[in-house]
Design an enzyme around this catalytic site. Structure first.
Site, PDB file in Angstrom:
ATOM      1  N   THR A  23       8.202 -24.545 -11.579  1.00 45.71           N
ATOM      2  CA  THR A  23       9.402 -24.045 -12.255  1.00 45.71           C
ATOM      3  C   THR A  23       8.977 -22.809 -13.029  1.00 45.71           C
ATOM      4  OG1 THR A  23      10.262 -26.287 -12.478  1.00 45.71           O
ATOM      5  CG2 THR A  23      11.260 -24.600 -13.863  1.00 45.71           C
ATOM      6  N   LYS A  83      17.470 -23.737 -10.288  1.00 49.70           N
ATOM      7  CA  LYS A  83      16.756 -24.699 -11.145  1.00 49.70           C
ATOM      8  C   LYS A  83      17.159 -24.490 -12.616  1.00 49.70           C
ATOM      9  CE  LYS A  83      13.450 -27.583 -12.536  1.00 49.70           C
ATOM     10  NZ  LYS A  83      13.292 -28.997 -12.236  1.00 49.70           N
ATOM     11  N   LYS A 128       9.474 -25.017 -21.967  1.00 51.93           N
ATOM     12  CA  LYS A 128       9.096 -23.891 -21.100  1.00 51.93           C
ATOM     13  C   LYS A 128      10.299 -23.525 -20.223  1.00 51.93           C
ATOM     14  CE  LYS A 128       7.285 -24.838 -17.276  1.00 51.93           C
ATOM     15  NZ  LYS A 128       7.658 -25.004 -15.869  1.00 51.93           N
TER      16      LYS A 128
HETATM   17  N1  LIG Z   1       6.654 -33.543 -13.928  1.00 53.20           N
HETATM   18  C1  LIG Z   1       7.930 -33.467 -13.556  1.00 53.20           C
HETATM   19  O1  LIG Z   1       8.704 -34.427 -13.663  1.00 53.20           O
HETATM   20  C2  LIG Z   1       8.479 -32.160 -12.996  1.00 53.20           C
HETATM   21  C3  LIG Z   1       9.727 -32.167 -12.395  1.00 53.20           C
HETATM   22  C4  LIG Z   1      10.234 -30.991 -11.851  1.00 53.20           C
HETATM   23  C5  LIG Z   1       9.492 -29.820 -11.952  1.00 53.20           C
HETATM   24  N2  LIG Z   1       8.282 -29.827 -12.574  1.00 53.20           N
HETATM   25  C6  LIG Z   1       7.525 -28.550 -12.644  1.00 53.20           C
HETATM   26  O2  LIG Z   1       6.455 -28.608 -11.722  1.00 53.20           O
HETATM   27  C7  LIG Z   1       5.343 -27.877 -12.242  1.00 53.20           C
HETATM   28  C8  LIG Z   1       4.133 -28.793 -12.328  1.00 53.20           C
HETATM   29  O3  LIG Z   1       4.459 -29.909 -13.155  1.00 53.20           O
HETATM   30  P1  LIG Z   1       3.467 -31.182 -13.257  1.00 53.20           P
HETATM   31  O4  LIG Z   1       4.228 -32.211 -14.016  1.00 53.20           O
HETATM   32  O5  LIG Z   1       2.884 -31.507 -11.938  1.00 53.20           O
HETATM   33  O6  LIG Z   1       2.352 -30.546 -14.218  1.00 53.20           O
HETATM   34  P2  LIG Z   1       0.855 -31.024 -14.462  1.00 53.20           P
HETATM   35  O7  LIG Z   1       0.674 -32.469 -14.158  1.00 53.20           O
HETATM   36  O8  LIG Z   1       0.468 -30.516 -15.804  1.00 53.20           O
HETATM   37  O9  LIG Z   1       0.036 -30.205 -13.338  1.00 53.20           O
HETATM   38  C9  LIG Z   1      -0.089 -28.814 -13.396  1.00 53.20           C
HETATM   39  C10 LIG Z   1      -1.007 -28.390 -12.263  1.00 53.20           C
HETATM   40  O10 LIG Z   1      -1.165 -26.974 -12.296  1.00 53.20           O
HETATM   41  C11 LIG Z   1      -2.557 -26.653 -12.379  1.00 53.20           C
HETATM   42  N3  LIG Z   1      -2.703 -25.424 -13.158  1.00 53.20           N
HETATM   43  C12 LIG Z   1      -2.128 -25.122 -14.344  1.00 53.20           C
HETATM   44  N4  LIG Z   1      -2.477 -23.901 -14.741  1.00 53.20           N
HETATM   45  C13 LIG Z   1      -3.303 -23.404 -13.790  1.00 53.20           C
HETATM   46  C14 LIG Z   1      -3.989 -22.183 -13.633  1.00 53.20           C
HETATM   47  N5  LIG Z   1      -3.912 -21.199 -14.542  1.00 53.20           N
HETATM   48  N6  LIG Z   1      -4.763 -22.032 -12.526  1.00 53.20           N
HETATM   49  C15 LIG Z   1      -4.847 -23.008 -11.610  1.00 53.20           C
HETATM   50  N7  LIG Z   1      -4.210 -24.192 -11.691  1.00 53.20           N
HETATM   51  C16 LIG Z   1      -3.449 -24.378 -12.776  1.00 53.20           C
HETATM   52  C17 LIG Z   1      -3.184 -27.841 -13.073  1.00 53.20           C
HETATM   53  O11 LIG Z   1      -4.567 -27.876 -12.837  1.00 53.20           O
HETATM   54  P3  LIG Z   1      -5.538 -28.790 -13.762  1.00 53.20           P
HETATM   55  O12 LIG Z   1      -5.546 -30.154 -13.106  1.00 53.20           O
HETATM   56  O13 LIG Z   1      -6.841 -28.116 -13.698  1.00 53.20           O
HETATM   57  O14 LIG Z   1      -4.957 -28.804 -15.147  1.00 53.20           O
HETATM   58  C18 LIG Z   1      -2.422 -28.973 -12.376  1.00 53.20           C
HETATM   59  O15 LIG Z   1      -2.915 -29.194 -11.092  1.00 53.20           O
HETATM   60  C19 LIG Z   1       5.784 -27.310 -13.607  1.00 53.20           C
HETATM   61  O16 LIG Z   1       6.250 -25.995 -13.434  1.00 53.20           O
HETATM   62  C20 LIG Z   1       6.915 -28.253 -14.006  1.00 53.20           C
HETATM   63  O17 LIG Z   1       7.842 -27.622 -14.871  1.00 53.20           O
HETATM   64  C21 LIG Z   1       7.740 -30.969 -13.072  1.00 53.20           C
END
Ligand SMILES: NC(=O)c1ccc[n+]([C@@H]2O[C@H](COP(=O)([O-])OP(=O)(O)OC[C@H]3O[C@@H](n4cnc5c(N)ncnc54)[C@H](OP(=O)(O)O)[C@@H]3O)[C@@H](O)[C@H]2O)c1
Length: 303
Positions: free
Chosen positions: A109, A184, A252
């Site tokens: 997102t 979104k 965010k």
């Molecule tokens: N969780 C939900 O329910 C949900 C629903 C809809 C949309 N989203 C969106 O989907 C996205 C991911 O969400 P998530 O819940 O999966 O987050 P998360 O569990 O915090 O995972 C984030 C991922 O991105 C990687 N990452 C972050 N910064 C990075 C960088 N600078 N370089 C390389 N890798 C990086 C992290 O690596 P590390 O493992 O090394 O930290 C991890 O693999 C976000 O944009 C969120 O808003 C989430």
């Protein structure tokens, strides 16, 4: 970008890369492996990528560039605009490793601006870029039931959509580059108001001494029904928030919405207010609480 053509650019993609194995990316990439695709994964914290390969097979790369080499489609789900730039651009970025005509699909997102920026950089390098944020949460990613909102070229969308359907139930092209992210934003604006309304309803009902699980069971059959009421109502009553979509992520997302609204002139008074309420929840220690935790500040205010 490497010189050779994408190995199966005209056929069914067999070889894909997935960057970012977080709460969402880990199970999404897992669906691709279970569907029989040849998957290479990259995760900044290598231990998660090792765990993924141990669970699903496939290959592990140490940079996005290495993961992207020879892939027909490179998919990503990282945190925000800057994270997305860091896995796509630069010497170790995916664009540097992708084959001519390969497609990058971004599930982060992020802003519509970064989507348009990467779309045009990709085009200059004879690559393709589709913005494809998702809705449906962790459960949707695990069950392969995400809603995927896409922006970009129609022909490229048609090429990548079958791959996205391995974890998406509704995979739709909404318009040109950035349209997926804008959709979104509409989704998040709608959620913000609904969650605050549901919080006030439950808070009021509890103060009135009603049996709230029973009340929700009844009113969820009527005009007040919502996904939030069905999936979060009872946990809000119980005060449980240690799961789901984190408040930090929601802030965010709302910042992206409010920023875009400044540009397009839309008035978002409730969204702006709810964003401040989420700031209060963060200050109360709820940065990782689920988004339904808005009710925490109401309870605090009337304690
Ligand atoms: N969780 C939900 O329910 C949900 C629903 C809809 C949309 N989203 C969106 O989907 C996205 C991911 O969400 P998530 O819940 O999966 O987050 P998360 O569990 O915090 O995972 C984030 C991922 O991105 C990687 N990452 C972050 N910064 C990075 C960088 N600078 N370089 C390389 N890798 C990086 C992290 O690596 P590390 O493992 O090394 O930290 C991890 O693999 C976000 O944009 C969120 O808003 C989430």
């Amino acid at each position: 970008m490497t010189d050779q053509s994408s190995p199966s650019s005209s056929g069914t993609p067999r070889r894909v890369a997935f960057l970012g194995l977080g709460v969402m990316g880990y199970p999404m990439a897992g669906h691709l492996a279970k569907a029989g695709l040849d998957v290479t994964v990259y995760n900044r914290t290598a231990a998660k990528a090792q765990q993924w390969v141990a669970e699903y097979g496939g290959r592990l790369a140490t940079t996005p560039r290495e993961a992207a080499r020879d892939a027909d489609i490179v998919l990503a789900c990282v945190g925000n605009d800057d994270d997305l730039r860091s896995v796509t651009l630069g010497g170790h970025g995916a664009f540097a490793g992708m084959s001519r005509d390969a497609a990058f699909v971004d599930h982060t997102t992020a802003s519509a601006n970064v989507a348009r920026e990467l779309f045009s950089i990709a085009r200059e390098q004879s690559l393709h870029f589709i913005d494809a944020p998702v809705s449906g949460g962790q459960a949707g990613a695990q069950n392969g039931k995400l809603t995927i909102m896409c922006g970009g070229d129609a022909a490229v969308f048609e090429r990548v959509a079958p791959t996205l359907r391995h974890y998406g139930v509704a995979v739709t092209l909404l318009g040109e580059s950035g349209a997926g992210q804008l959709t979104k934003m509409v989704n998040q604006i709608a959620i913000a108001g609904v969650v605050q309304g549901l919080s006030e309803a439950i808070h009021f009902g509890q103060h009135a001494g009603l049996d709230m699980p029973r009340v929700l069971e009844v009113i969820s059959k009527g005009a007040a029904a919502s996904w939030q009421m069905d999936n979060r109502g009872n946990t809000m009553i119980e005060g449980r928030f240690d799961f789901g979509f984190a408040v930090d992520w929601m802030r965010k997302d709302l910042a992206i919405c409010l920023d875009e609204a400044k540009r397009n002139g839309a008035s978002l008074p409730v969204t702006a207010l709810v964003d401040q309420f989420y700031g209060d929840v963060q200050a109360l220690g709820g940065r990782r609480y689920d988004t339904s935790s808005l009710i925490v500040r109401l309870r605090q205010l009337s304690a």
